[in-house]
Enzyme design. Structure first.
Site, PDB file in Angstrom:
ATOM      1  CB  CYS A 119     -14.590   1.945   1.647  1.00 52.39           C
ATOM      2  SG  CYS A 119     -16.223   1.856   2.412  1.00 52.39           S
TER       3      CYS A 119
ATOM      4  N   GLY B  50      -8.537   1.081   2.605  1.00 53.83           N
ATOM      5  CA  GLY B  50      -8.965   1.641   1.176  1.00 53.83           C
ATOM      6  C   GLY B  50      -9.329   2.417   1.524  1.00 53.83           C
TER       7      GLY B  50
ATOM      8  CG  MET C  15      -5.014   5.684   1.031  1.00 51.93           C
ATOM      9  SD  MET C  15      -6.459   6.645   0.860  1.00 51.93           S
ATOM     10  CE  MET C  15      -7.523   5.432  -0.142  1.00 51.93           C
ATOM     11  CE1 TYR C  16      -0.515   0.776   5.561  1.00 51.59           C
ATOM     12  CE2 TYR C  16      -0.901   1.555   7.551  1.00 51.59           C
ATOM     13  CZ  TYR C  16       0.763   1.561   6.604  1.00 51.59           C
ATOM     14  OH  TYR C  16       1.692   1.418   6.643  1.00 51.59           O
TER      15      TYR C  16
ATOM     16  CD  GLU D 174      -2.323   1.605   0.372  1.00 52.64           C
ATOM     17  OE1 GLU D 174      -2.414   2.690  -0.312  1.00 52.64           O
ATOM     18  OE2 GLU D 174      -3.507   1.531  -0.764  1.00 52.64           O
ATOM     19  CD  GLN D 175       0.121   5.593  -4.159  1.00 54.43           C
ATOM     20  OE1 GLN D 175       0.934   5.474  -4.908  1.00 54.43           O
ATOM     21  NE2 GLN D 175      -1.331   5.986  -4.041  1.00 54.43           N
ATOM     22  CB  SER D 176      -0.892   6.518   1.479  1.00 54.60           C
ATOM     23  OG  SER D 176      -1.301   7.697   2.368  1.00 54.60           O
TER      24      SER D 176
ATOM     25  CG  HIS E  77     -47.306  -1.024  11.866  1.00 56.97           C
ATOM     26  ND1 HIS E  77     -47.445  -0.001  10.741  1.00 56.97           N
ATOM     27  CD2 HIS E  77     -47.718  -0.127  13.144  1.00 56.97           C
ATOM     28  CE1 HIS E  77     -48.043   1.218  10.472  1.00 56.97           C
ATOM     29  NE2 HIS E  77     -48.109   1.455  12.255  1.00 56.97           N
TER      30      HIS E  77
END
Length: 460
Positions: free
Chosen positions: A49, A47, A44-45, A39-41, A445
């Protein structure tokens, strides 16, 4: 697993910590494989989302809704951002540990590029590594599209959907783009008290929706104070220390708007430009998407692509289903494929949210299908007290049904809780339940789901 002496030891390399990739990495590791996750950052572990997409934006939307259209108050936005950051930080740490705690997984933070077939170079802050494996999975997601407009570069007062989440709360905001992201952000910032204008290049915003549904969404935006200008062709964006100016053409006339900030929301493109795919023989399409077959295999042997990067629907849950397809292909009987997918729903988190699945009325007519339509305004549905209870009876429910088979072809739900109800409708469609059968189901309901009894009852 240590980065030392990994040469020749890896079974799988996953590039990008998206939903499909991280889930598959864990699945393969628990099956006995040796896996590297790149993972480049560190931010951002987990992803897109959980860090900059679904989860953080929905936190902000929820907090905006609590204000009920109150006046401009930057402190409310700042407090919402703090809650956003706290939750995403916790989720990021949890996602990291879910893989890093597995002995057979090597987690690397760095930029990956292909150096040959099933071989990559990883540049970290301290070193450059070369890794090889018998299988490589690309899961690098998508990035905001950058249109060819003068001054559109993301800096200063010009933002994309990521940078705007941490910007100073603008008193006025221009949203360039009337698609799903642009409409969500317009709704949110208007409820935080900003004066919001949407410039849409199409004849109307949400052009993929039926006119009556799009009009209902637009009405909710107007209620929040959003102005929408359609058929606006943006030509230039300029800025100084105090404001940004958007130049555009409307009906052949040059016009300008000024605001504190500008959001560029013109879609997202697959994140492939810096992967060096040519070195691995991986083919890409016209939009930069990685071309895959129904089992998510690329043109290069042993290399697969999951999620947004392969050009499919840009939803986290589709990426997760990509994981199921590939896990079945690699560890199971190979019976699953992307062709199995039907009735995939989506939600646009306006207030109230719009959720849809299957065909719109316009799409069904275009296909020449004989259809029946059941449609009713939420405020007119007697057997749907839930929206009235929570104080927002706006919206509409619309079903498109095959006139000959009674099969549900599609549905658009715009109301409180629609993001939940749409999943039931999608399940009914996948299970080939008829509209009549769904109409006669027993629902709790007071709920939003019970509206299906009354709306579908119009087809009796």
């Amino acid at each position: 697993m240590s980065a030392e002496n990994t040469a020749g030891m890896l079974d799988t390399i996953v590039i990008g910590w998206g939903k499909g990739g991280k889930t598959l990495a864990g699945t393969l590791a628990r099956s006995g494989e040796r896996v590297a996750m790149v993972e480049q950052s560190a931010q951002m572990y987990g992803g897109t989302c959980i860090n900059i997409g679904c989860v953080p934006t929905k936190i902000l939307i929820h907090e905006a809704e609590q204000a009920h259209g109150s006046d401009f108050d930057p402190q409310r936005f700042e407090a919402a951002v703090q809650r956003r950051d706290k939750l995403t930080s916790m989720m990021r740490a949890k996602n990291f540990s879910m893989l890093d705690d597995l002995e057979s997984v090597l987690v690397l933070t760095g930029h990956a590029t292909f150096s040959g077939p099933r071989t990559i170079k990883v540049s970290t802050e301290t070193e450059e590594l070369e890794l090889s494996a018998r299988r490589i999975i690309i899961n690098t997601g998508s990035v905001p599209a950058q249109p060819k407009i003068e001054g559109v570069e993301i800096r200063g007062r010009v933002h994309d959907s990521t940078t705007l989440q941490h910007a100073e709360m603008p008193k006025s905001l221009i949203v360039v783009g009337g698609g799903y992201v642009g409409i969500e952000f317009a709704s949110m910032f208007a409820q935080f008290g900003a004066k919001v204008t949407v410039l849409d290049r199409g004849e109307r915003a949400l052009s993929k929706e039926d006119q009556d549904i799009a009009s209902e969404v637009q009405s909710s935006l107007v209620d929040a104070g959003v102005s929408i200008i359609s058929s606006a062709q943006v030509t230039k964006i300029s800025q100084d220390q105090s404001s940004a100016t958007v130049s555009f053409e409307l009906d052949g006339q040059a016009q300008q708007l000024e605001a504190d900030a500008v959001l560029i929301a013109l879609g997202r493109t697959p994140n492939t430009s810096h992967l060096g795919l040519e070195a691995a023989g991986v083919k890409v399409g016209e939009r930069g998407e990685i071309v895959v077959d129904k089992f998510l295999a690329t043109s290069a042997e042993g290399i697969y692509a999951l999620g947004d990067v392969n050009g499919g629907p840009q939803f986290t849950y589709v990426s997760l289903d990509d994981h199921r397809v590939l896990a079945n292909h690699l560890l199971g009987d190979g019976s699953r494929s992307t062709e199995d997918r039907v009735a995939v729903p989506y939600t646009i988190f306006t207030t109230p949210p719009l959720s849809r699945v299957g065909l719109s009325e316009a799409a069904a007519i275009e296909q020449g299908l004989g259809i029946k339509i059941a449609v009713k305004k939420v405020a007119e549905i007697a057997a749907m007290p839930r929206p009235k209870i929570v104080g927002d009876p706006r919206g509409v429910i619309k079903f498109v049904v095959d006139a000959h088979t009674d099969q549900i072809l599609g549905a658009a739900l715009m109301h409180v809780d629609s993001q939940e109800v749409i999943n039931l409708v999608a399940l009914a469609m996948r299970q080939k339940m008829t509209a009549s059968s769904l109409r006669d189901q027993i629902f709790t309901h007071p709920s939003s789901t019970e509206a299906l009894n009354e709306v579908l009852g119009q087809l009796s």
